[in-house]
Design a protein around this motif. Sequence first.
Motif, PDB file in Angstrom:
ATOM      1  N   UNK A 194       0.838  -1.196   0.000  1.00 32.78           N
ATOM      2  CA  UNK A 194       0.000   0.000   0.000  1.00 32.78           C
ATOM      3  C   UNK A 194       0.874   1.248   0.000  1.00 32.78           C
ATOM      4  N   UNK A 195       0.194   2.406  -0.045  1.00 35.97           N
ATOM      5  CA  UNK A 195       0.831   3.673   0.302  1.00 35.97           C
ATOM      6  C   UNK A 195      -0.072   4.385   1.301  1.00 35.97           C
ATOM      7  N   UNK A 196       0.522   5.202   2.156  1.00 33.20           N
ATOM      8  CA  UNK A 196      -0.201   5.882   3.223  1.00 33.20           C
ATOM      9  C   UNK A 196      -0.819   7.179   2.694  1.00 33.20           C
ATOM     10  N   UNK A 197      -1.496   7.915   3.559  1.00 31.13           N
ATOM     11  CA  UNK A 197      -2.129   9.178   3.162  1.00 31.13           C
ATOM     12  C   UNK A 197      -1.953  10.212   4.258  1.00 31.13           C
ATOM     13  N   UNK A 198      -0.715  10.384   4.701  1.00 26.54           N
ATOM     14  CA  UNK A 198      -0.378  11.391   5.705  1.00 26.54           C
ATOM     15  C   UNK A 198       0.634  12.359   5.079  1.00 26.54           C
ATOM     16  N   UNK A 199       1.010  13.444   5.757  1.00 24.08           N
ATOM     17  CA  UNK A 199       1.947  14.407   5.159  1.00 24.08           C
ATOM     18  C   UNK A 199       3.224  13.735   4.654  1.00 24.08           C
ATOM     19  N   UNK A 200       3.700  14.113   3.468  1.00 27.29           N
ATOM     20  CA  UNK A 200       4.831  13.422   2.826  1.00 27.29           C
ATOM     21  C   UNK A 200       6.133  13.477   3.614  1.00 27.29           C
ATOM     22  N   UNK A 201       6.322  14.537   4.398  1.00 28.62           N
ATOM     23  CA  UNK A 201       7.573  14.636   5.161  1.00 28.62           C
ATOM     24  C   UNK A 201       7.698  13.519   6.207  1.00 28.62           C
ATOM     25  N   UNK A 202       6.568  12.908   6.563  1.00 26.26           N
ATOM     26  CA  UNK A 202       6.606  11.803   7.516  1.00 26.26           C
ATOM     27  C   UNK A 202       7.314  10.575   6.937  1.00 26.26           C
ATOM     28  N   UNK A 203       7.358  10.500   5.611  1.00 25.18           N
ATOM     29  CA  UNK A 203       7.973   9.352   4.944  1.00 25.18           C
ATOM     30  C   UNK A 203       9.256   9.714   4.188  1.00 25.18           C
ATOM     31  N   UNK A 204       9.648  10.975   4.164  1.00 27.56           N
ATOM     32  CA  UNK A 204      10.819  11.399   3.395  1.00 27.56           C
ATOM     33  C   UNK A 204      12.077  10.681   3.875  1.00 27.56           C
ATOM     34  N   UNK A 205      12.916  10.248   2.928  1.00 23.16           N
ATOM     35  CA  UNK A 205      14.074   9.430   3.261  1.00 23.16           C
ATOM     36  C   UNK A 205      15.082   9.517   2.120  1.00 23.16           C
ATOM     37  N   UNK A 206      16.352   9.376   2.432  1.00 20.33           N
ATOM     38  CA  UNK A 206      17.416   9.320   1.432  1.00 20.33           C
ATOM     39  C   UNK A 206      18.022   7.928   1.444  1.00 20.33           C
ATOM     40  N   UNK A 207      18.136   7.340   0.270  1.00 19.23           N
ATOM     41  CA  UNK A 207      18.669   5.987   0.149  1.00 19.23           C
ATOM     42  C   UNK A 207      19.707   5.958  -0.967  1.00 19.23           C
ATOM     43  N   UNK A 208      20.931   5.641  -0.613  1.00 24.93           N
ATOM     44  CA  UNK A 208      22.024   5.634  -1.595  1.00 24.93           C
ATOM     45  C   UNK A 208      22.090   6.977  -2.317  1.00 24.93           C
ATOM     46  N   UNK A 209      21.917   8.038  -1.527  1.00 21.80           N
ATOM     47  CA  UNK A 209      21.983   9.422  -2.002  1.00 21.80           C
ATOM     48  C   UNK A 209      20.859   9.781  -2.977  1.00 21.80           C
ATOM     49  N   UNK A 210      19.795   8.978  -3.010  1.00 24.66           N
ATOM     50  CA  UNK A 210      18.642   9.262  -3.863  1.00 24.66           C
ATOM     51  C   UNK A 210      17.396   9.455  -3.004  1.00 24.66           C
ATOM     52  N   UNK A 211      16.408  10.168  -3.561  1.00 22.48           N
ATOM     53  CA  UNK A 211      15.138  10.319  -2.858  1.00 22.48           C
ATOM     54  C   UNK A 211      14.468   8.955  -2.719  1.00 22.48           C
ATOM     55  N   UNK A 212      13.965   8.677  -1.531  1.00 23.39           N
ATOM     56  CA  UNK A 212      13.288   7.411  -1.255  1.00 23.39           C
ATOM     57  C   UNK A 212      12.178   7.681  -0.242  1.00 23.39           C
ATOM     58  N   UNK A 274       0.688   9.483  -0.267  1.00 23.08           N
ATOM     59  CA  UNK A 274       0.132   9.881  -1.559  1.00 23.08           C
ATOM     60  C   UNK A 274       0.811  11.108  -2.167  1.00 23.08           C
ATOM     61  N   UNK A 275       1.473  11.933  -1.341  1.00 21.80           N
ATOM     62  CA  UNK A 275       2.140  13.117  -1.884  1.00 21.80           C
ATOM     63  C   UNK A 275       3.652  12.954  -1.989  1.00 21.80           C
ATOM     64  N   UNK A 276       4.165  11.752  -1.704  1.00 20.75           N
ATOM     65  CA  UNK A 276       5.544  11.422  -2.073  1.00 20.75           C
ATOM     66  C   UNK A 276       5.555  11.023  -3.537  1.00 20.75           C
ATOM     67  N   UNK A 277       6.712  11.059  -4.176  1.00 24.83           N
ATOM     68  CA  UNK A 277       6.763  10.623  -5.571  1.00 24.83           C
ATOM     69  C   UNK A 277       6.771   9.105  -5.640  1.00 24.83           C
ATOM     70  N   UNK A 278       6.214   8.579  -6.695  1.00 23.96           N
ATOM     71  CA  UNK A 278       6.216   7.133  -6.884  1.00 23.96           C
ATOM     72  C   UNK A 278       7.645   6.624  -7.089  1.00 23.96           C
ATOM     73  N   UNK A 279       8.468   7.421  -7.770  1.00 25.13           N
ATOM     74  CA  UNK A 279       9.855   7.020  -8.022  1.00 25.13           C
ATOM     75  C   UNK A 279      10.619   6.819  -6.713  1.00 25.13           C
ATOM     76  N   UNK A 280      10.327   7.678  -5.726  1.00 26.24           N
ATOM     77  CA  UNK A 280      10.975   7.533  -4.426  1.00 26.24           C
ATOM     78  C   UNK A 280      10.559   6.219  -3.768  1.00 26.24           C
ATOM     79  N   UNK A 281       9.273   5.894  -3.862  1.00 24.86           N
ATOM     80  CA  UNK A 281       8.780   4.635  -3.297  1.00 24.86           C
ATOM     81  C   UNK A 281       9.369   3.439  -4.037  1.00 24.86           C
ATOM     82  N   UNK A 282       9.561   3.564  -5.343  1.00 24.00           N
ATOM     83  CA  UNK A 282      10.157   2.483  -6.134  1.00 24.00           C
ATOM     84  C   UNK A 282      11.606   2.245  -5.712  1.00 24.00           C
TER      85      UNK A 282
END
Length: 372
Positions: A194-212, A274-282
């Motif tokens: 799934x993906x969540x539906x809360x503010x995107x900063x709650x899930x913001x993360x850096x992985x291997x120097x990329x947005x995740x 829902x307001x994070x990018x799909x590419x970051x989730x991928x």
Amino acid sequence: MKSKIKVILPSILILISILLGSITVYADDWYEDEGYFTIYIEDSKETLFMIARKVEVGDQYLSEDNKLYEVTEIDDKEYIGYAKYKEDVELPEISSIEEQALVSMAQGQERKIGIYHTHSDESYEPSDGTYSIDGKGGIYKVGDALTKGLENNGIKVDHRQNLHLPHDAGAYRRSRPTAQDTLKNGPSAIFDVHRDAIPPEQYAFKLKDKDATKVRMVLGQRNQNIEKNKNLAYKLKAVADEMYPGMIKDIFMGKGNYNQDMAPNTILLEMGAHKNTREAAENTANAFADVIKVAVFGGEETTAPTQEQPRKTVRNDNPAATDNTGSGKGIFIVLAVAAVLGIGFLFISSGGKELRSKFGDTFSSFIGRKKK
């Protein structure tokens, strides 16, 4: 007699349906177009977590720093609640050796993972143009990324493409046959992505120097597999904490079921919001495949060096795949309910005379006769 049966039988069938429904989908889905619960720490009033799922008193929450909390109060109108600290949790031991390669274990066993999506419409607004698509949402591409990462690790993946629309309180009931079909292939673990539906900063993360994005794991407490599912969730977090520190946001253990009664080693994953990018989730999904490999099947994985940490090898000598047999308690509950209702039907339809004549002596000898 026939007219009495015609009146009673439909009522019995309706009651059975209600009871079966309550067993399989109770509290599984809290559906609102907008809104999420915010839970505060009881004493400090500090925000503990946010979640776009129903939260109830008694739900438990494991934070990123492995502190366990229990929800003590909920205001359903304001979508807020409070939780108290219970204890620090010690995760399963996972070894971590820098700059050293080890021989992989579990090479000979056939490794399988199942993936499906109960909420088919879920999408990522910045990438997909909307948070919900009437069909295959962006969440399927996140599932594809997880599939690719697992396959690159030599793991067979059954990624189901079934749709379970609409996104409402009946979605888990509709996805149940999909999970059941997936189990026929004998996977060591199943993930409902799934993906969540809360503010995107709650899930913001850096992985291997990329947005995740970070990952939240959701477990249903209302089923017989909770302890084994919790064991896998804790193992996944322990491995991820070594391989990709900060990737696992938290673990939410709610009153629902989420179809996790069907087998052990079944976990619901929230990959971003829902307001994070799909590419970051991928990006996260692809890397999380390494975590699944080590946690579920054992062995080790060597991570590439980054600015944050050097190259390291993470090893798990106690794979979760060895603990993937569940109990049949769920089906026994269903059979018990049916038996009780069946006896009740016979009692009503025969006026109790038939049951008394057939079972009276047995019941009397079992419970003892009344004293005069």
